[in-house]
Design a protein around this motif. Structure first.
Motif, PDB file in Angstrom:
ATOM      1  N   GLY A  58     -67.676  47.566   6.902  1.00 13.35           N
ATOM      2  CA  GLY A  58     -69.518  47.639   7.398  1.00 13.35           C
ATOM      3  C   GLY A  58     -70.309  47.694   8.818  1.00 13.35           C
ATOM      4  O   GLY A  58     -71.378  47.986   8.426  1.00 13.35           O
ATOM      5  N   ASP A  59     -69.850  47.195   9.737  1.00 12.23           N
ATOM      6  CA  ASP A  59     -69.820  47.556  11.167  1.00 12.23           C
ATOM      7  C   ASP A  59     -70.010  49.303  11.317  1.00 12.23           C
ATOM      8  O   ASP A  59     -70.997  49.518  12.079  1.00 12.23           O
ATOM      9  N   VAL A  77     -77.665  53.226  11.131  1.00 16.73           N
ATOM     10  CA  VAL A  77     -78.555  53.295  12.160  1.00 16.73           C
ATOM     11  C   VAL A  77     -78.890  53.652  13.191  1.00 16.73           C
ATOM     12  O   VAL A  77     -79.704  54.240  13.781  1.00 16.73           O
ATOM     13  N   CYS A  82     -68.665  58.323   8.263  1.00  9.64           N
ATOM     14  CA  CYS A  82     -68.614  57.379   7.731  1.00  9.64           C
ATOM     15  C   CYS A  82     -67.023  57.062   7.460  1.00  9.64           C
ATOM     16  O   CYS A  82     -66.654  55.881   8.089  1.00  9.64           O
ATOM     17  N   TRP A  89     -71.604  45.722  15.967  1.00  9.36           N
ATOM     18  CA  TRP A  89     -72.123  46.897  15.528  1.00  9.36           C
ATOM     19  C   TRP A  89     -72.914  48.015  15.983  1.00  9.36           C
ATOM     20  O   TRP A  89     -73.802  48.919  16.312  1.00  9.36           O
ATOM     21  N   TRP A  90     -74.258  46.958  16.578  1.00 11.61           N
ATOM     22  CA  TRP A  90     -74.976  47.737  17.445  1.00 11.61           C
ATOM     23  C   TRP A  90     -74.993  47.749  18.887  1.00 11.61           C
ATOM     24  O   TRP A  90     -75.565  48.921  19.224  1.00 11.61           O
ATOM     25  N   ALA A 119     -73.726  51.442  17.834  1.00  8.06           N
ATOM     26  CA  ALA A 119     -75.242  52.080  16.747  1.00  8.06           C
ATOM     27  C   ALA A 119     -75.631  52.938  18.662  1.00  8.06           C
ATOM     28  O   ALA A 119     -76.166  53.771  18.284  1.00  8.06           O
ATOM     29  N   LYS A 148     -72.773  50.829   9.298  1.00  5.97           N
ATOM     30  CA  LYS A 148     -73.774  49.766  10.101  1.00  5.97           C
ATOM     31  C   LYS A 148     -74.705  51.320  11.212  1.00  5.97           C
ATOM     32  O   LYS A 148     -75.506  51.772  10.995  1.00  5.97           O
ATOM     33  N   SER A 149     -73.372  51.138  11.942  1.00  5.98           N
ATOM     34  CA  SER A 149     -73.162  51.505  13.535  1.00  5.98           C
ATOM     35  C   SER A 149     -73.838  52.903  12.978  1.00  5.98           C
ATOM     36  O   SER A 149     -74.804  53.370  13.793  1.00  5.98           O
TER      37      SER A 149
END
Length: 429
Positions: free
Chosen positions: A228-229, A236, A67, A19-20, A23, A232-233
């Motif tokens: 979920g990823d 964030v 999302c 996910w980072w 992001a 989050k991505s």
């Protein structure tokens, strides 16, 4: 055969990203000159406290709908232009949505490349005394940017791994320079906007600065490993960076009267750092324009994932040529109109997948031909977005049609979503 295989777009498990990484792509897209400009406009009409509220509400709304789009992309493995075939029909998604997204992304690529080229030439002339034609700088930097985008998501990921931390450091340094050289603390403490900006206008401006980005969330979130990823991505990647970049633009506007960090750093005697900031900010944003423009062009031409790199190159090169010949500035009104259309088809996509299909990929299918309920709901939603969002201001002959109400893009999403569900029920009867 599932929708991924039929469309020619499929993301294998071994290509899914953490996910980072996703992001960072969003952060890189957020940090650009146009975001600083939006922050500068907010700063000219609001105190910093109210700016923070407007930014959080605006980007919160964008994160909310991106999302939904992103999770659908993760579930199906499809980009936005292909997924639109569920609500608008395969031909509707292919010829209407793909055209809108391709033109929007190519157009904004051209504008960004033109701004970068002109600024690069100006700053190099100031630093070295040697004048480089702006059209040549636009071609060179446009070509460099599109070459990165042609590497696909991996190219975007590694560019942002390098550029995003550098950009954040430069932005903070530029703000520090502005504070020190202009007694920034006192300027902000004593600041009162001459013409206060209404909160609704500020929220609308914030949403508008990333409305298209939120709408193409599936292009990148299809690489996520799970739902979920995606969340989050998206959160964030958009909220902290959006708040940072717009607040920096607002503070620079209050302290120096200038939102552009590169100009501030040049005036402070460090033009090289300002030049790095300008190029990096434009680069990280423009690769997303080229990549999504290439995906949409691939869908429009009936090509698959493997050949989308060629379309990415074509999209970037067309935008670069338009920037070099200096005609992109004449299309900003047209591009603004296209961008007002984007959230409306997001509304019908969300209604189709999350209400009719109950958020389950096994229920999702791409309809053949053009799906009437979706197309009608989309067109009406787009008109409402233009009508209430001030889009017709760009067209003098239509300016009298403006009926300001709440936030144009949000109105378009809600209206198209509700109408789609109503029209589908009527069609079944």
């Amino acid at each position: 055969m599932n929708e991924q295989k039929k469309s020619g777009f499929m993301i294998p498990e071994d290509q899914r990203q953490n996910w980072w990484s996703i992001a960072l792509v969003w952060i890189g897209a957020m940090i650009c000159v146009s975001s600083l400009m939006a922050g500068g406009l907010l700063g000219s009409g609001m105190t910093l406290g109210t700016c923070v509220i407007a930014i959080l509400i605006g980007f919160g709304i964008v994160c909310f709908y991106m999302c939904f789009v992103g999770i659908q992309g993760c579930d199906t493995g499809l980009p936005t232009a292909v997924m639109a075939g569920g609500a608008l029909g395969e031909m509707g998604g292919k010829y209407v949505v793909s055209t809108i997204l391709a033109l929007s992304c190519i157009g904004w690529f051209g504008i960004q490349a033109g701004v970068c080229g002109a600024s690069f030439s100006s700053m190099m002339a100031e630093m070295t005394g040697y004048s480089i034609p702006a059209w040549l700088s636009s071609i060179v930097w446009g070509a460099i940017m599109v070459s990165t985008a042609c590497f696909g998501f991996k190219g975007l990921k590694w560019l942002n791994y390098i550029a995003v931390p550098l950009l954040i450091i430069v932005l903070i340094y530029g703000l520090y320079v502005a504070f020190v050289n202009n007694d920034g603390a006192e300027a902000i403490a004593n600041y009162t906007p001459a013409t206060p900006m209404p909160m609704v206008t500020a929220i609308s401006l914030t949403i508008g600065s990333f409305a298209v980005g939120g709408s193409i969330a599936a292009d990148y979130c299809r690489f996520a490993k799970n739902r979920g990823d995606v969340i989050k991505s998206s959160v964030v990647g958009v909220l902290p960076s959006g708040l940072l970049i717009l607040l920096i633009g607002a503070m620079l506007s209050i302290i120096t009267g200038q939102y552009d960090i590169s100009v501030v750093l040049t005036a402070a005697g460090v033009p090289a750092i300002g030049l790095i900031a300008l190029i990096a900010a434009t680069w990280t944003t423009n690769v997303t324009n080229a990549y999504s423009g290439g995906l949409s062009l691939s869908v429009l031409l009936g090509l698959d994932e493997k050949r989308s790199r060629v379309c990415t190159a074509v999209a970037g090169l067309v935008g670069t040529v338009l920037a070099a010949v200096g005609i992109m500035s004449h299309f900003e009104a047209f591009l603004s109109l296209l961008c007002a259309f984007v959230p409306a088809f997001v509304g019908v996509m969300i209604a189709d997948y999350w209400v009719l299909c109950k958020g389950k990929k096994e229920n999702f299918k791409i309809r053949s031909g053009v799906y009437g309920p979706g197309m009608i709901a989309f067109v009406i939603g787009a008109f409402v977005a233009c009508l209430t969002g001030g889009t017709f201001t760009y067209f003098p002959a239509l300016a009298s049609l403006n009926v300001p109400f709440f936030v144009g893009p949000v109105n378009g999403v809600v209206v198209s979503m509700i109408l789609y569900l109503i029209f589908v029920k009527l069609a079944k009867k």
